[in-house]
Scaffold this motif. Structure first.
Motif, PDB file in Angstrom:
ATOM      1  N   SER A 152       1.027  -1.005   0.070  1.00 53.90           N
ATOM      2  CA  SER A 152       0.114   0.111  -0.002  1.00 53.90           C
ATOM      3  C   SER A 152       1.013   1.147  -0.010  1.00 53.90           C
ATOM      4  N   PHE A 153       0.222   2.508  -0.592  1.00 55.74           N
ATOM      5  CA  PHE A 153       1.189   3.691  -0.634  1.00 55.74           C
ATOM      6  C   PHE A 153       0.102   4.623  -0.952  1.00 55.74           C
ATOM      7  N   VAL A 154       0.490   5.798  -0.624  1.00 60.33           N
ATOM      8  CA  VAL A 154      -0.126   7.314  -1.180  1.00 60.33           C
ATOM      9  C   VAL A 154       0.651   7.851  -2.277  1.00 60.33           C
ATOM     10  N   TRP A 155      -0.034   8.190  -3.242  1.00 59.99           N
ATOM     11  CA  TRP A 155       0.561   9.154  -4.329  1.00 59.99           C
ATOM     12  C   TRP A 155      -0.351  10.155  -4.600  1.00 59.99           C
ATOM     13  N   ASP A 156      -1.427  10.315  -3.934  1.00 57.78           N
ATOM     14  CA  ASP A 156      -2.298  11.353  -4.145  1.00 57.78           C
ATOM     15  C   ASP A 156      -2.793  11.607  -2.523  1.00 57.78           C
ATOM     16  N   PRO A 157      -2.687  12.649  -2.199  1.00 57.08           N
ATOM     17  CA  PRO A 157      -2.730  12.883  -0.613  1.00 57.08           C
ATOM     18  C   PRO A 157      -4.218  12.515  -0.233  1.00 57.08           C
ATOM     19  N   GLU A 158      -5.155  12.437  -1.002  1.00 59.16           N
ATOM     20  CA  GLU A 158      -6.756  12.122  -0.792  1.00 59.16           C
ATOM     21  C   GLU A 158      -6.850  10.871  -0.898  1.00 59.16           C
ATOM     22  N   THR A 159      -5.909   9.966  -1.362  1.00 63.83           N
ATOM     23  CA  THR A 159      -6.206   8.388  -1.609  1.00 63.83           C
ATOM     24  C   THR A 159      -5.114   7.557  -1.182  1.00 63.83           C
ATOM     25  N   ASN A 212      -6.844  -1.688  -5.448  1.00 65.16           N
ATOM     26  CA  ASN A 212      -7.823  -0.826  -4.752  1.00 65.16           C
ATOM     27  C   ASN A 212      -7.401   0.624  -4.444  1.00 65.16           C
ATOM     28  N   GLU A 213      -7.939   1.616  -5.252  1.00 65.16           N
ATOM     29  CA  GLU A 213      -7.508   3.062  -4.703  1.00 65.16           C
ATOM     30  C   GLU A 213      -8.833   3.703  -4.309  1.00 65.16           C
TER      31      GLU A 213
END
Length: 145
Positions: free
Chosen positions: A71-78, A97-98
């Motif tokens: 898992s990771f974040v590349w868009d601060p909202e998702t 799944n995002e």
């Protein structure tokens, strides 16, 4: 209401090989990104570059769990969650799944585009890991500005 983009595919390779193909930048640059500052490892942050975009994308909040979850974040909202499941025939089911964006018209367009984007990611992953084919090569040159 929170929007979610999803995609899944079965890859005819063992789970350890699919996991490595999903976290190892040497392999990822053959089917997904053009550059990475490092491997996806729990607690690390990396920078991804795509051949069709000028921007760089910081990848934060990275978590990996053995060979079955990334898992990771590349868009601060998702948050992006990739799960790998060992199948009885030795292949691997890969699910992406995002989610995280609130429902509105702009974000609905985002969800539709990202579902297609993740489906493309999975098709490229499968083609590369199973056959060594680089589907993304030249596929998005039209997007360069």
């Amino acid at each position: 209401m929170i929007l979610e983009s999803k995609a899944a595919i079965q890859v005819q390779k063992p789970i350890k090989e699919v996991f490595d193909g999903t976290v190892n930048p040497e392999k990822m640059t053959k089917y997904f990104i053009s550059e990475s500052s490092g491997r996806l490892v729990t607690g690390d942050e990396v920078i991804w570059k795509f051949p069709e975009f000028k921007e760089q994308f910081p990848i934060t909040h990275v978590k990996t769990d053995k060979y079955d979850a990334i898992s990771f974040v590349w868009d601060p909202e998702t948050t992006v969650n990739i799960t790998l499941e060992n199948m009885a025939d030795g292949s691997t089911l890969v699910k992406v799944n995002e989610k995280g964006k609130e429902f509105n018209e702009d974000n609905l367009n985002w969800a539709l585009e990202n579902s297609g984007g993740w489906a493309n990611f999975l098709a490229c992953l499968k083609a590369y890991l199973e056959y060594g084919i680089q589907l993304r090569k030249g596929a998005f040159d039209f997007m360069r500005k």
